[in-house]
Write an enzyme that holds these catalytic residues in place. Structure first.
Site, mmCIF file in Angstrom:
data_model
loop_
_atom_site.group_PDB
_atom_site.id
_atom_site.type_symbol
_atom_site.label_atom_id
_atom_site.label_comp_id
_atom_site.label_asym_id
_atom_site.label_seq_id
_atom_site.Cartn_x
_atom_site.Cartn_y
_atom_site.Cartn_z
ATOM 1 N N GLY A 147 0.818 -1.216 0.000
ATOM 2 C CA GLY A 147 0.000 0.000 0.000
ATOM 3 C C GLY A 147 0.847 1.258 0.000
ATOM 4 C CD GLU A 157 7.984 -3.675 -6.686
ATOM 5 O OE1 GLU A 157 8.161 -2.577 -6.144
ATOM 6 O OE2 GLU A 157 6.949 -3.975 -7.290
HETATM 7 C C1 LIG Z 1 0.565 -3.371 -12.921
HETATM 8 C C2 LIG Z 1 0.713 -2.369 -11.800
HETATM 9 C C3 LIG Z 1 0.728 -2.813 -10.487
HETATM 10 C C4 LIG Z 1 0.829 -1.879 -9.438
HETATM 11 N N1 LIG Z 1 0.796 -2.347 -8.152
HETATM 12 C C5 LIG Z 1 0.892 -1.477 -7.127
HETATM 13 C C6 LIG Z 1 0.837 -1.946 -5.775
HETATM 14 O O1 LIG Z 1 0.669 -3.144 -5.518
HETATM 15 N N2 LIG Z 1 0.942 -1.033 -4.774
HETATM 16 C C7 LIG Z 1 1.127 0.298 -5.012
HETATM 17 O O2 LIG Z 1 1.263 1.054 -4.057
HETATM 18 N N3 LIG Z 1 1.148 0.786 -6.286
HETATM 19 C C8 LIG Z 1 1.037 -0.072 -7.340
HETATM 20 N N4 LIG Z 1 1.053 0.400 -8.643
HETATM 21 C C9 LIG Z 1 1.069 1.838 -8.864
HETATM 22 C C10 LIG Z 1 2.362 2.376 -9.440
HETATM 23 O O3 LIG Z 1 3.397 2.353 -8.500
HETATM 24 C C11 LIG Z 1 2.055 3.809 -9.927
HETATM 25 O O4 LIG Z 1 1.127 3.685 -10.991
HETATM 26 C C12 LIG Z 1 3.288 4.518 -10.417
HETATM 27 O O5 LIG Z 1 4.160 4.816 -9.359
HETATM 28 C C13 LIG Z 1 2.912 5.843 -11.148
HETATM 29 O O6 LIG Z 1 2.061 6.628 -10.376
HETATM 30 P P1 LIG Z 1 0.702 7.215 -10.990
HETATM 31 O O7 LIG Z 1 -0.035 6.089 -11.621
HETATM 32 O O8 LIG Z 1 0.030 7.984 -9.912
HETATM 33 O O9 LIG Z 1 1.138 8.182 -12.168
HETATM 34 P P2 LIG Z 1 1.601 9.700 -12.026
HETATM 35 O O10 LIG Z 1 2.573 9.814 -10.914
HETATM 36 O O11 LIG Z 1 0.392 10.558 -11.971
HETATM 37 O O12 LIG Z 1 2.363 9.928 -13.377
HETATM 38 C C14 LIG Z 1 1.686 10.225 -14.603
HETATM 39 C C15 LIG Z 1 2.738 10.463 -15.666
HETATM 40 O O13 LIG Z 1 3.537 11.613 -15.323
HETATM 41 C C16 LIG Z 1 4.913 11.275 -15.306
HETATM 42 N N5 LIG Z 1 5.604 12.000 -14.231
HETATM 43 C C17 LIG Z 1 5.157 12.178 -12.973
HETATM 44 N N6 LIG Z 1 6.063 12.871 -12.248
HETATM 45 C C18 LIG Z 1 7.108 13.128 -13.076
HETATM 46 C C19 LIG Z 1 8.360 13.806 -12.915
HETATM 47 N N7 LIG Z 1 8.720 14.348 -11.749
HETATM 48 N N8 LIG Z 1 9.197 13.867 -13.981
HETATM 49 C C20 LIG Z 1 8.848 13.307 -15.172
HETATM 50 N N9 LIG Z 1 7.668 12.665 -15.384
HETATM 51 C C21 LIG Z 1 6.818 12.572 -14.353
HETATM 52 C C22 LIG Z 1 4.940 9.774 -15.040
HETATM 53 O O14 LIG Z 1 6.134 9.184 -15.517
HETATM 54 C C23 LIG Z 1 3.711 9.297 -15.810
HETATM 55 O O15 LIG Z 1 4.030 9.123 -17.163
HETATM 56 C C24 LIG Z 1 0.945 -0.494 -9.708
HETATM 57 C C25 LIG Z 1 0.940 -0.056 -11.043
HETATM 58 C C26 LIG Z 1 0.816 -0.968 -12.078
HETATM 59 C C27 LIG Z 1 0.804 -0.472 -13.492
#
Ligand SMILES: Cc1cc2nc3c(=O)[nH]c(=O)nc-3n(C[C@H](O)[C@H](O)[C@H](O)COP(=O)(O)OP(=O)(O)OC[C@H]3O[C@@H](n4cnc5c(N)ncnc54)[C@H](O)[C@@H]3O)c2cc1C
Length: 382
Positions: A125, A243
């Protein structure tokens, strides 16, 4: 433990392990999966089966339920599984490493054996609706009360398979005033605790991997905090770094199988496959060799006692590139897999798209490399 980072230990010992594991697999093959059995339930059965043979947690000390061997022994088992195209050792290694490094002696003895055996199923989480890449911006808050316990409020998102889990490695802010990287703490959250709501989300492909987690006045005891207050950030970085090693996850040998299939197709269909596709197959093979070299290096570093660090961002980027190119190429060479029954390559192709997001997006990996490995100045817009 070995003397130098490039000494991979006694090969005879590893050969014996490989031989024993292969023999065990003959008697204990991957079970059948009934059509109506959810994937996580099936994988959990497989986890328990592997554990019953002593094939989970090989590199975890014996007093915590492991076998007290090295990372290389664990990697050898993952490699064997990947090479057979069967699911790898359940992906708990990174949680185990976080507990080993930050947990108290009591927590390690209590939690690790049950994690390794599959008696406890864990989820992670970390991410929130407003804090994915910017984990430091999380708003879930664990308020400490004078009696010592915490009351937690907030929401988590994308928590994989929380609906099949009993425990969650939870990150929450414990100090609203301190800088972000010292104000996050980690907890073991039992998901049946009053105030916890787990809501599965159905994705466009029909899977229900993701969940939302709502935390309303959830009480956590001080003994449920992992490490000191403020240790949540380094713990999270340790977790995601582990990971990212393709050898750990058994992905490497799985890629190797597909590359071999592509190589055979290139020979058998010589003269009919377009040149561009032959070049793509060549690139896949090069990606794979680069990844193998990196994975071996990380394993050697771990054998030498080094913890995973920002270098793992390089591995994650390489793994993502290799995986995405490999499945794109495979779909072009085997287009029938788009429509065929089972469509394993197609399923892997789709999941490979997520590789540039989970465990930290590719952009974030590049930021880490720029800042922490190359020492480049921050983006002027940051
Ligand atoms: C298959 C899968 C399994 C997952 N499992 C888990 C889980 O078990 N537990 C958990 O906690 N999370 C989990 N996640 C979540 C995952 O860690 C997040 O989706 C990821 O960290 C990106 O966060 P976000 O989706 O909020 O995207 P955002 O942070 O909103 O990013 C959106 C876009 O903006 C870009 N971006 C954001 N900030 C910057 C920056 N500073 N510089 C350049 N580009 C930027 C990102 O690269 C992305 O392209 C999972 C995700 C997937 C796809």
């Amino acid at each position: 433990m070995t003397d130098t980072p490039l000494d991979f230990g006694d090969p005879e010992d590893l050969e014996r392990l490989r031989h024993d594991f292969r023999a065990w697999l003959v008697d204990h093959p991957l079970p059948e999966r009934p059509a109506d059995e959810p994937l996580p339930v099936f994988l959990h059965r497989w986890h328990r089966q592997l554990h019953s043979g002593g094939w989970v947690g090989l590199d975890v000390p014996e007093q915590y339920g492991g076998r007290g061997l090295t990372a290389l022994h664990q990697v050898t088992v993952s490699d064997e599984l990947g090479a057979r195209g069967v699911p790898g050792v359940p992906r708990i290694g990174y949680l185990a490493h976080a507990l080993l490094r930050f947990g108290s002696e009591e927590q390690r003895r209590r939690l690790l054996p049950r994690m390794l055996s599959g008696d406890d199923v864990w989820c992670q989480g970390f991410s929130e609706p407003g804090a994915g890449s910017d984990l430091a911006g999380m708003s879930t808050y664990a308020e400490r009360h004078p009696e010592g316990h915490y009351i937690v409020n907030g929401q988590k998102l994308w928590t994989s398979y929380a609906q099949y889990s009993g425990l969650c490695l939870l990150l929450a802010r414990t100090d609203r005033a301190a800088p972000a990287h010292t104000s996050i703490s980690a907890f073991v959250l039992p998901l049946d605790r009053p105030g916890v709501t787990v809501r599965p989300l159905r994705a466009a492909n029909g899977d229900d991997e993701f969940c939302e987690l709502f935390l309303d006045d959830v009480r956590l005891e001080e003994s449920e905090r992992i490490g000191a207050e403020g240790d949540g950030w380094p713990l999270a970085m340790t977790t995601v770094a582990y990971e990212r090693n393709a050898l750990d996850t058994g992905h490497l040998s799985k890629y190797g199988l597909l590359i071999e299939r592509l190589r055979r197709a290139a020979h058998e269909r010589r003269g009919t496959l377009p040149d561009g596709l032959l070049s793509d197959i060549g690139r896949c093979a090069v990606d794979y060799q680069v990844l193998v070299a990196h994975a071996r290096r990380r394993t050697a570093e771990r054998l030498a006692g080094q913890s995973a660090g920002p270098e793992s961002s390089v591995d994650k980027l390489l793994m993502t590139r290799a995986e995405q190119r490999l499945y794109e190429t495979a779909l072009k060479v085997f287009p029938e897999e788009l429509y065929g029954e089972g469509g394993e390559v197609l399923g892997d192709y789709f999941y490979a798209r997520a590789a540039s997001v989970y465990g930290g997006t590719s952009q974030i990996q590049r930021n880490i490399i720029a800042k922490r490995l190359l020492g480049l100045p921050a983006d002027r817009h940051a």
